[in-house]
Write a protein that holds these residues in place. Structure first.
Motif, PDB file in Angstrom:
ATOM      1  N   ARG A  38      35.384  62.169 -35.531  1.00  0.00           N
ATOM      2  CA  ARG A  38      35.937  63.520 -35.624  1.00  0.00           C
ATOM      3  C   ARG A  38      34.806  64.524 -35.597  1.00  0.00           C
ATOM      4  NH1 ARG A  38      40.521  63.208 -40.169  1.00  0.00           N
ATOM      5  NH2 ARG A  38      40.122  65.420 -40.080  1.00  0.00           N
ATOM      6  N   GLY A  39      35.033  65.591 -34.901  1.00  0.00           N
ATOM      7  CA  GLY A  39      34.058  66.672 -34.853  1.00  0.00           C
ATOM      8  C   GLY A  39      34.232  67.587 -36.047  1.00  0.00           C
ATOM      9  N   PRO A  40      33.281  68.482 -36.295  1.00  0.00           N
ATOM     10  CA  PRO A  40      33.381  69.367 -37.455  1.00  0.00           C
ATOM     11  C   PRO A  40      34.586  70.299 -37.386  1.00  0.00           C
ATOM     12  CG  PRO A  40      31.473  69.926 -36.113  1.00  0.00           C
ATOM     13  CD  PRO A  40      32.045  68.668 -35.560  1.00  0.00           C
ATOM     14  N   ASP A  41      35.050  70.614 -36.180  1.00  0.00           N
ATOM     15  CA  ASP A  41      36.203  71.508 -36.089  1.00  0.00           C
ATOM     16  C   ASP A  41      37.511  70.781 -36.386  1.00  0.00           C
ATOM     17  OD1 ASP A  41      35.977  70.005 -33.815  1.00  0.00           O
ATOM     18  OD2 ASP A  41      36.713  71.572 -32.486  1.00  0.00           O
ATOM     19  N   ASP A  42      37.491  69.449 -36.456  1.00  0.00           N
ATOM     20  CA  ASP A  42      38.678  68.670 -36.803  1.00  0.00           C
ATOM     21  C   ASP A  42      38.647  68.172 -38.243  1.00  0.00           C
ATOM     22  OD1 ASP A  42      39.544  68.964 -34.230  1.00  0.00           O
ATOM     23  OD2 ASP A  42      38.765  67.023 -33.562  1.00  0.00           O
ATOM     24  N   PRO A  44      38.905  68.501 -42.065  1.00  0.00           N
ATOM     25  CA  PRO A  44      39.404  69.451 -43.069  1.00  0.00           C
ATOM     26  C   PRO A  44      38.393  69.763 -44.173  1.00  0.00           C
ATOM     27  CG  PRO A  44      40.965  67.648 -42.727  1.00  0.00           C
ATOM     28  CD  PRO A  44      39.744  67.324 -41.958  1.00  0.00           C
ATOM     29  N   GLU A  45      37.597  68.781 -44.566  1.00  0.00           N
ATOM     30  CA  GLU A  45      36.598  69.039 -45.617  1.00  0.00           C
ATOM     31  C   GLU A  45      35.563  70.051 -45.142  1.00  0.00           C
ATOM     32  OE1 GLU A  45      34.876  65.458 -47.131  1.00  0.00           O
ATOM     33  OE2 GLU A  45      36.823  64.470 -47.273  1.00  0.00           O
ATOM     34  N   PHE A  46      35.132  69.927 -43.908  1.00  0.00           N
ATOM     35  CA  PHE A  46      34.169  70.872 -43.354  1.00  0.00           C
ATOM     36  C   PHE A  46      34.773  72.273 -43.286  1.00  0.00           C
ATOM     37  CE2 PHE A  46      32.389  73.161 -39.726  1.00  0.00           C
ATOM     38  CZ  PHE A  46      31.050  73.184 -40.060  1.00  0.00           C
ATOM     39  N   LEU A  47      36.005  72.359 -42.853  1.00  0.00           N
ATOM     40  CA  LEU A  47      36.655  73.664 -42.732  1.00  0.00           C
ATOM     41  C   LEU A  47      36.883  74.302 -44.109  1.00  0.00           C
ATOM     42  CD1 LEU A  47      39.202  72.857 -39.903  1.00  0.00           C
ATOM     43  CD2 LEU A  47      37.069  74.134 -39.714  1.00  0.00           C
ATOM     44  N   ASP A  48      37.147  73.496 -45.137  1.00  0.00           N
ATOM     45  CA  ASP A  48      37.334  74.031 -46.471  1.00  0.00           C
ATOM     46  C   ASP A  48      36.032  74.622 -47.038  1.00  0.00           C
ATOM     47  OD1 ASP A  48      40.011  73.427 -46.519  1.00  0.00           O
ATOM     48  OD2 ASP A  48      39.731  71.518 -47.538  1.00  0.00           O
ATOM     49  N   LYS A  49      34.886  74.065 -46.613  1.00  0.00           N
ATOM     50  CA  LYS A  49      33.606  74.545 -47.114  1.00  0.00           C
ATOM     51  C   LYS A  49      33.188  75.864 -46.489  1.00  0.00           C
ATOM     52  CE  LYS A  49      31.810  69.931 -48.023  1.00  0.00           C
ATOM     53  NZ  LYS A  49      30.808  68.916 -47.633  1.00  0.00           N
ATOM     54  N   LEU A  50      33.817  76.251 -45.388  1.00  0.00           N
ATOM     55  CA  LEU A  50      33.412  77.503 -44.723  1.00  0.00           C
ATOM     56  C   LEU A  50      33.831  78.718 -45.495  1.00  0.00           C
ATOM     57  CD1 LEU A  50      34.043  76.726 -40.973  1.00  0.00           C
ATOM     58  CD2 LEU A  50      31.874  76.902 -42.169  1.00  0.00           C
TER      59      LEU A  50
END
Length: 50
Positions: A38-42, A44-50
């Motif tokens: 999975r890429g960073p745009d997919d 959810p943990e990465f997106l929550d940290k933004l």
């Protein structure tokens, strides 16, 4: 005529071998999509940290 018959038999053997090796096409895409990285745009943990 014998060459044509041999060619048809060879095609049938190749097709049967391909079907036995790769299985049904309905199960393959979901398994590949599930195991794909999975890429960073997919993620959810990465997106929550933004």
């Amino acid at each position: 005529m014998a060459y044509l018959f041999a060619f048809v038999i060879l095609l049938a053997i190749v097709w049967i071998g391909w079907r036995l090796t790769y299985g049904s096409s309905s199960a393959t895409p979901s398994a590949v999509r599930h195991d794909a990285p999975r890429g960073p745009d997919d993620d959810p943990e990465f997106l929550d940290k933004l």
